[in-house]
Motif scaffolding. Structure first.
Motif, short mmCIF file in Angstrom:
data_model
loop_
_atom_site.label_atom_id
_atom_site.label_comp_id
_atom_site.label_asym_id
_atom_site.label_seq_id
_atom_site.Cartn_x
_atom_site.Cartn_y
_atom_site.Cartn_z
N ILE A 138 32.85 -81.81 38.74
CA ILE A 138 34.03 -81.11 38.22
C ILE A 138 35.23 -82.02 38.41
CG2 ILE A 138 35.52 -79.09 38.49
CD1 ILE A 138 33.13 -77.55 39.52
N ASP A 139 36.01 -82.15 37.36
CA ASP A 139 37.24 -82.93 37.45
C ASP A 139 38.15 -82.32 38.52
OD1 ASP A 139 39.69 -84.25 37.07
OD2 ASP A 139 39.33 -84.49 34.93
N ARG A 140 38.66 -83.16 39.42
CA ARG A 140 39.47 -82.64 40.52
C ARG A 140 40.72 -81.92 40.02
NH1 ARG A 140 41.97 -86.18 45.47
NH2 ARG A 140 43.46 -86.73 43.85
N ARG A 141 41.20 -82.28 38.84
CA ARG A 141 42.38 -81.60 38.31
C ARG A 141 42.12 -80.12 38.04
NH1 ARG A 141 43.79 -85.17 33.21
NH2 ARG A 141 41.53 -84.88 32.99
N MET A 142 40.85 -79.76 37.79
CA MET A 142 40.51 -78.36 37.56
C MET A 142 40.67 -77.53 38.83
SD MET A 142 39.74 -78.16 34.34
CE MET A 142 38.98 -76.54 34.30
N LEU A 143 40.60 -78.18 39.99
CA LEU A 143 40.72 -77.48 41.27
C LEU A 143 42.08 -77.67 41.91
CD1 LEU A 143 37.22 -78.40 42.73
CD2 LEU A 143 37.88 -76.23 41.70
N ASP A 144 43.02 -78.23 41.19
CA ASP A 144 44.33 -78.53 41.76
C ASP A 144 45.04 -77.23 42.15
OD1 ASP A 144 46.92 -79.46 42.36
OD2 ASP A 144 46.71 -81.11 40.92
N PRO A 145 45.45 -77.07 43.41
CA PRO A 145 46.16 -75.85 43.82
C PRO A 145 47.56 -75.74 43.22
CG PRO A 145 46.07 -77.42 45.63
CD PRO A 145 45.20 -77.97 44.54
N ARG A 146 48.04 -76.81 42.58
CA ARG A 146 49.37 -76.74 41.95
C ARG A 146 49.31 -76.16 40.54
NH1 ARG A 146 51.83 -82.06 41.29
NH2 ARG A 146 49.71 -82.68 40.71
N GLN A 151 53.44 -69.43 32.57
CA GLN A 151 53.49 -70.36 31.44
C GLN A 151 53.72 -71.78 31.94
OE1 GLN A 151 52.85 -69.39 28.37
NE2 GLN A 151 53.09 -71.42 27.46
N ILE A 152 52.90 -72.70 31.45
CA ILE A 152 52.98 -74.08 31.93
C ILE A 152 54.20 -74.77 31.33
CG2 ILE A 152 51.50 -74.97 30.08
CD1 ILE A 152 50.32 -76.89 32.20
N LYS A 153 54.89 -75.57 32.16
CA LYS A 153 56.08 -76.28 31.74
C LYS A 153 55.73 -77.66 31.20
CE LYS A 153 58.84 -73.99 35.32
NZ LYS A 153 59.71 -74.19 36.52
N GLU A 154 56.67 -78.25 30.50
CA GLU A 154 56.44 -79.56 29.92
C GLU A 154 56.22 -80.61 31.00
OE1 GLU A 154 55.57 -81.98 26.83
OE2 GLU A 154 56.05 -79.84 26.71
N SER A 155 56.99 -80.52 32.09
CA SER A 155 56.83 -81.47 33.18
C SER A 155 55.47 -81.34 33.84
CB SER A 155 57.94 -81.25 34.23
OG SER A 155 57.89 -79.93 34.74
N GLU A 156 54.94 -80.13 33.90
CA GLU A 156 53.61 -79.91 34.48
C GLU A 156 52.52 -80.45 33.57
OE1 GLU A 156 54.59 -75.86 37.05
OE2 GLU A 156 53.99 -75.71 34.95
N LYS A 157 52.74 -80.37 32.27
CA LYS A 157 51.78 -80.94 31.32
C LYS A 157 51.69 -82.46 31.49
CE LYS A 157 52.19 -77.47 27.64
NZ LYS A 157 52.56 -77.24 26.22
N LYS A 158 52.84 -83.09 31.74
CA LYS A 158 52.85 -84.54 31.91
C LYS A 158 52.08 -84.96 33.15
CE LYS A 158 57.27 -85.26 29.52
NZ LYS A 158 58.68 -85.75 29.66
N GLU A 159 52.00 -84.08 34.14
CA GLU A 159 51.25 -84.37 35.36
C GLU A 159 49.77 -84.07 35.21
OE1 GLU A 159 52.86 -83.30 39.21
OE2 GLU A 159 54.73 -82.69 38.25
N GLY A 160 49.37 -83.57 34.04
CA GLY A 160 47.96 -83.26 33.81
C GLY A 160 47.51 -81.93 34.38
N LEU A 161 48.45 -81.00 34.61
CA LEU A 161 48.10 -79.70 35.16
C LEU A 161 47.73 -78.72 34.05
CD1 LEU A 161 50.90 -79.30 37.86
CD2 LEU A 161 48.55 -80.06 38.21
N PHE A 162 46.82 -77.80 34.38
CA PHE A 162 46.42 -76.76 33.47
C PHE A 162 46.89 -75.41 34.01
CE2 PHE A 162 43.18 -80.08 33.66
CZ PHE A 162 43.18 -80.53 32.35
#
Length: 260
Positions: A138-146, A151-162
Protein backbone atom coordinates in the motif's frame (compact mmCIF):
# COMPACT_ATOMS: atom_id res chain seq x y z
CA UNK A 1 0.73 -2.79 23.27
CA UNK A 2 -1.57 -4.66 25.69
CA UNK A 3 -5.19 -5.78 25.76
CA UNK A 4 -7.59 -6.72 28.55
CA UNK A 5 -9.63 -9.94 28.82
CA UNK A 6 -13.06 -8.42 29.56
CA UNK A 7 -16.05 -8.69 27.22
CA UNK A 8 -15.13 -5.32 25.72
CA UNK A 9 -11.32 -5.42 25.53
CA UNK A 10 -9.30 -2.26 25.12
CA UNK A 11 -6.04 -1.89 23.24
CA UNK A 12 -3.56 0.67 24.58
CA UNK A 13 -0.73 2.04 22.45
CA UNK A 14 1.92 3.90 24.43
CA UNK A 15 4.81 5.83 22.90
CA UNK A 16 7.56 5.81 25.50
CA UNK A 17 10.85 7.70 25.48
CA UNK A 18 13.23 4.95 26.56
CA UNK A 19 15.81 7.47 27.81
CA UNK A 20 13.67 9.53 30.17
CA UNK A 21 10.82 7.05 30.63
CA UNK A 22 8.24 9.69 29.68
CA UNK A 23 5.06 8.65 27.89
CA UNK A 24 5.02 10.82 24.80
CA UNK A 25 1.59 9.80 23.61
CA UNK A 26 -1.13 7.32 24.50
CA UNK A 27 -4.13 6.12 22.54
CA UNK A 28 -6.76 3.47 23.27
CA UNK A 29 -9.11 1.38 21.15
CA UNK A 30 -12.23 -0.41 22.34
CA UNK A 31 -13.30 -3.94 21.41
CA UNK A 32 -9.87 -4.98 20.19
CA UNK A 33 -9.35 -8.72 19.82
CA UNK A 34 -6.26 -10.74 20.67
CA UNK A 35 -2.86 -9.82 22.01
CA UNK A 36 -0.82 -10.28 18.83
CA UNK A 37 -0.74 -6.74 17.45
CA UNK A 38 1.77 -6.20 14.63
CA UNK A 39 3.58 -2.87 14.95
CA UNK A 40 5.79 -1.07 12.44
CA UNK A 41 8.11 1.88 13.11
CA UNK A 42 9.41 3.70 10.04
CA UNK A 43 11.10 7.10 10.38
CA UNK A 44 8.59 9.24 12.30
CA UNK A 45 5.67 6.89 11.61
CA UNK A 46 4.10 4.22 13.84
CA UNK A 47 1.66 1.80 12.23
CA UNK A 48 -0.23 -1.02 13.96
CA UNK A 49 -3.14 -3.30 13.10
CA UNK A 50 -5.79 -5.07 15.18
CA UNK A 51 -9.17 -6.78 14.79
CA UNK A 52 -12.26 -4.98 16.07
CA UNK A 53 -14.79 -7.41 17.55
CA UNK A 54 -17.69 -4.97 17.46
CA UNK A 55 -17.35 -3.91 13.82
CA UNK A 56 -15.81 -7.29 12.76
CA UNK A 57 -13.15 -5.64 10.68
CA UNK A 58 -9.43 -5.04 10.78
CA UNK A 59 -8.39 -1.54 11.73
CA UNK A 60 -5.01 0.03 11.01
CA UNK A 61 -3.86 2.82 13.31
CA UNK A 62 -1.30 5.32 12.05
CA UNK A 63 0.59 7.96 14.04
CA UNK A 64 3.21 10.42 12.85
CA UNK A 65 5.47 12.44 15.16
CA UNK A 66 6.50 16.03 14.39
CA UNK A 67 8.75 18.46 16.22
CA UNK A 68 6.33 21.37 15.91
CA UNK A 69 4.25 23.53 13.67
CA UNK A 70 5.64 26.28 11.43
CA UNK A 71 3.61 29.39 10.75
CA UNK A 72 2.40 29.95 7.20
CA UNK A 73 4.81 32.87 6.86
CA UNK A 74 7.50 31.23 9.01
CA UNK A 75 9.79 30.32 6.10
CA UNK A 76 10.59 33.02 3.57
CA UNK A 77 13.57 34.14 1.53
CA UNK A 78 14.60 36.43 4.40
CA UNK A 79 13.57 34.53 7.53
CA UNK A 80 13.56 31.01 8.89
CA UNK A 81 12.28 29.48 12.14
CA UNK A 82 14.75 29.03 14.96
CA UNK A 83 15.82 25.45 15.39
CA UNK A 84 17.76 23.83 18.20
CA UNK A 85 20.78 21.82 17.08
CA UNK A 86 20.69 19.61 20.18
CA UNK A 87 17.99 17.34 21.54
CA UNK A 88 17.45 16.12 25.07
CA UNK A 89 14.86 13.57 26.16
CA UNK A 90 14.64 15.37 29.51
CA UNK A 91 14.25 19.00 28.46
CA UNK A 92 12.96 19.02 24.89
CA UNK A 93 9.19 19.38 24.43
CA UNK A 94 7.05 16.40 23.48
CA UNK A 95 6.46 15.84 19.77
CA UNK A 96 3.17 16.67 18.13
CA UNK A 97 1.33 13.45 17.25
CA UNK A 98 -1.10 13.20 14.34
CA UNK A 99 -3.25 10.07 14.23
CA UNK A 100 -5.80 8.42 11.97
CA UNK A 101 -7.47 5.00 11.86
CA UNK A 102 -8.14 3.10 8.64
CA UNK A 103 -9.83 -0.16 7.72
CA UNK A 104 -8.67 -3.07 5.56
CA UNK A 105 -10.68 -6.05 4.40
CA UNK A 106 -8.55 -8.90 5.81
CA UNK A 107 -6.80 -9.58 9.12
CA UNK A 108 -3.16 -8.45 9.24
CA UNK A 109 -0.52 -10.74 10.74
CA UNK A 110 2.64 -8.78 9.89
CA UNK A 111 3.71 -5.31 8.77
CA UNK A 112 6.75 -4.15 6.82
CA UNK A 113 8.05 -1.26 4.74
CA UNK A 114 10.18 -1.05 1.61
CA UNK A 115 13.78 0.10 2.00
CA UNK A 116 15.86 1.67 -0.77
CA UNK A 117 19.53 2.58 -1.08
CA UNK A 118 19.28 6.36 -0.57
CA UNK A 119 15.69 6.62 0.66
CA UNK A 120 14.65 8.75 -2.34
CA UNK A 121 11.96 6.40 -3.66
CA UNK A 122 8.51 6.60 -2.15
CA UNK A 123 7.76 4.03 0.53
CA UNK A 124 5.23 1.24 0.41
CA UNK A 125 3.70 -0.36 3.49
CA UNK A 126 3.62 -4.16 3.30
CA UNK A 127 0.86 -6.15 4.99
CA UNK A 128 0.54 -9.92 5.36
CA UNK A 129 -3.05 -11.13 5.15
CA UNK A 130 -3.97 -13.90 7.57
CA UNK A 131 -6.97 -15.27 5.67
CA UNK A 132 -5.89 -15.00 2.05
CA UNK A 133 -2.24 -15.72 2.70
CA UNK A 134 -1.14 -12.78 0.57
CA UNK A 135 1.43 -10.01 0.89
CA UNK A 136 -0.12 -6.66 -0.05
CA UNK A 137 1.67 -3.36 -0.69
CA UNK A 138 0.00 0.00 0.00
CA UNK A 139 1.32 3.42 -0.91
CA UNK A 140 2.27 5.16 2.33
CA UNK A 141 0.40 8.27 1.21
CA UNK A 142 -2.85 6.30 1.53
CA UNK A 143 -2.16 5.91 5.26
CA UNK A 144 -1.03 9.48 5.87
CA UNK A 145 -2.66 10.80 9.08
CA UNK A 146 -2.63 14.30 7.55
CA UNK A 147 -5.31 13.33 5.02
CA UNK A 148 -8.05 15.98 5.42
CA UNK A 149 -11.56 14.92 6.41
CA UNK A 150 -13.15 17.89 4.66
CA UNK A 151 -12.75 19.39 1.25
CA UNK A 152 -9.15 19.09 0.13
CA UNK A 153 -7.24 22.34 -0.42
CA UNK A 154 -4.98 23.19 -3.32
CA UNK A 155 -1.91 23.26 -1.06
CA UNK A 156 -2.79 19.78 0.22
CA UNK A 157 -3.11 18.49 -3.34
CA UNK A 158 0.41 19.73 -4.07
CA UNK A 159 1.67 17.64 -1.14
CA UNK A 160 0.05 14.54 -2.62
CA UNK A 161 -2.66 14.22 0.04
CA UNK A 162 -6.02 12.59 -0.59
CA UNK A 163 -9.33 13.22 1.12
CA UNK A 164 -9.73 10.94 4.12
CA UNK A 165 -11.71 7.74 3.69
CA UNK A 166 -11.54 4.98 6.31
CA UNK A 167 -11.50 2.06 3.85
CA UNK A 168 -8.15 1.35 2.20
CA UNK A 169 -8.71 -0.25 -1.21
CA UNK A 170 -6.35 -3.02 -2.27
CA UNK A 171 -5.64 -3.29 -5.98
CA UNK A 172 -4.69 -6.62 -7.54
CA UNK A 173 -1.73 -4.79 -9.07
CA UNK A 174 -0.48 -4.11 -5.53
CA UNK A 175 -0.17 -7.76 -4.48
CA UNK A 176 3.50 -8.81 -4.78
CA UNK A 177 2.64 -12.43 -3.94
CA UNK A 178 0.24 -12.61 -6.92
CA UNK A 179 -1.87 -15.81 -6.70
CA UNK A 180 0.58 -17.60 -4.39
CA UNK A 181 -0.67 -18.43 -0.90
CA UNK A 182 1.87 -17.78 1.86
CA UNK A 183 0.93 -19.36 5.16
CA UNK A 184 1.34 -17.81 8.61
CA UNK A 185 3.58 -14.84 7.83
CA UNK A 186 4.74 -13.22 11.05
CA UNK A 187 7.56 -11.00 9.79
CA UNK A 188 8.31 -8.92 6.70
CA UNK A 189 11.80 -7.49 6.26
CA UNK A 190 13.32 -5.53 3.39
CA UNK A 191 16.70 -4.29 2.30
CA UNK A 192 18.05 -2.03 -0.41
CA UNK A 193 19.27 -3.24 -3.80
CA UNK A 194 22.19 -1.81 -5.77
CA UNK A 195 19.89 0.67 -7.55
CA UNK A 196 17.67 3.22 -5.83
CA UNK A 197 14.41 2.17 -7.47
CA UNK A 198 14.54 -1.44 -6.21
CA UNK A 199 13.76 -2.92 -2.79
CA UNK A 200 14.25 -6.56 -1.80
CA UNK A 201 11.45 -7.98 0.37
CA UNK A 202 11.41 -11.22 2.37
CA UNK A 203 8.33 -12.56 4.21
CA UNK A 204 8.58 -15.52 6.60
CA UNK A 205 7.28 -16.98 9.84
CA UNK A 206 5.36 -20.12 8.84
CA UNK A 207 6.17 -23.07 6.61
CA UNK A 208 6.41 -20.81 3.54
CA UNK A 209 9.14 -18.36 2.60
CA UNK A 210 8.52 -15.57 0.10
CA UNK A 211 11.08 -13.32 -1.58
CA UNK A 212 10.49 -10.68 -4.22
CA UNK A 213 11.79 -7.43 -5.65
CA UNK A 214 9.62 -4.30 -5.61
CA UNK A 215 9.86 -0.93 -7.35
CA UNK A 216 8.11 1.58 -5.03
CA UNK A 217 8.58 4.45 -7.53
CA UNK A 218 8.82 2.21 -10.58
CA UNK A 219 12.12 1.61 -12.36
CA UNK A 220 13.06 5.24 -12.92
CA UNK A 221 16.78 4.41 -12.97
CA UNK A 222 16.51 1.27 -15.10
CA UNK A 223 16.46 0.91 -18.88
CA UNK A 224 13.34 -0.85 -20.22
CA UNK A 225 13.65 -4.24 -21.89
CA UNK A 226 12.60 -2.68 -25.19
CA UNK A 227 15.50 -0.22 -25.14
CA UNK A 228 17.52 -0.46 -28.37
CA UNK A 229 21.03 -1.01 -27.01
CA UNK A 230 22.43 -1.89 -30.46
CA UNK A 231 21.27 1.44 -31.88
CA UNK A 232 22.77 3.29 -28.91
CA UNK A 233 26.11 1.54 -29.49
CA UNK A 234 26.08 2.45 -33.18
CA UNK A 235 25.27 6.10 -32.39
CA UNK A 236 28.06 6.32 -29.78
CA UNK A 237 30.62 4.75 -32.12
CA UNK A 238 29.50 7.05 -34.94
CA UNK A 239 29.87 10.12 -32.73
CA UNK A 240 33.35 9.01 -31.67
CA UNK A 241 34.39 8.56 -35.33
CA UNK A 242 32.89 11.94 -36.23
CA UNK A 243 34.65 13.73 -33.38
CA UNK A 244 37.96 12.08 -34.32
CA UNK A 245 37.55 13.05 -37.96
CA UNK A 246 36.68 16.66 -37.13
CA UNK A 247 39.64 16.89 -34.75
CA UNK A 248 42.00 15.51 -37.44
CA UNK A 249 40.65 17.95 -40.06
CA UNK A 250 40.99 20.84 -37.62
CA UNK A 251 44.60 19.92 -36.82
CA UNK A 252 45.45 19.64 -40.53
CA UNK A 253 43.86 23.02 -41.26
CA UNK A 254 45.73 24.71 -38.40
CA UNK A 255 48.99 23.25 -39.69
CA UNK A 256 48.28 24.58 -43.20
CA UNK A 257 47.46 28.03 -41.86
CA UNK A 258 50.67 28.07 -39.82
CA UNK A 259 52.81 27.29 -42.87
CA UNK A 260 51.00 29.72 -45.15
Amino acid sequence: ASSSTTSSPNLFINLVDTVSGRILHRTAHSDAAGTNVPVLISENWIIYAFSNLKSRRTEVGVMSLHEGMIDKQGITAFSAPEQELTFSSFTSPKPIVLAKTYTVASPVTALGVTTTREGISSKQILMASGEGGQVVSIDRRMLDPRRPTGQIKESEKKEGLFQYHPLIPVSTLRIPSYSQRIESVTSIVSTAANVESQSLVFAHGGPDLFFTRLSPSRGFDLLPDSFNRALLSIVVVGLCVLVGSVKKMSTKKMTSVSWA
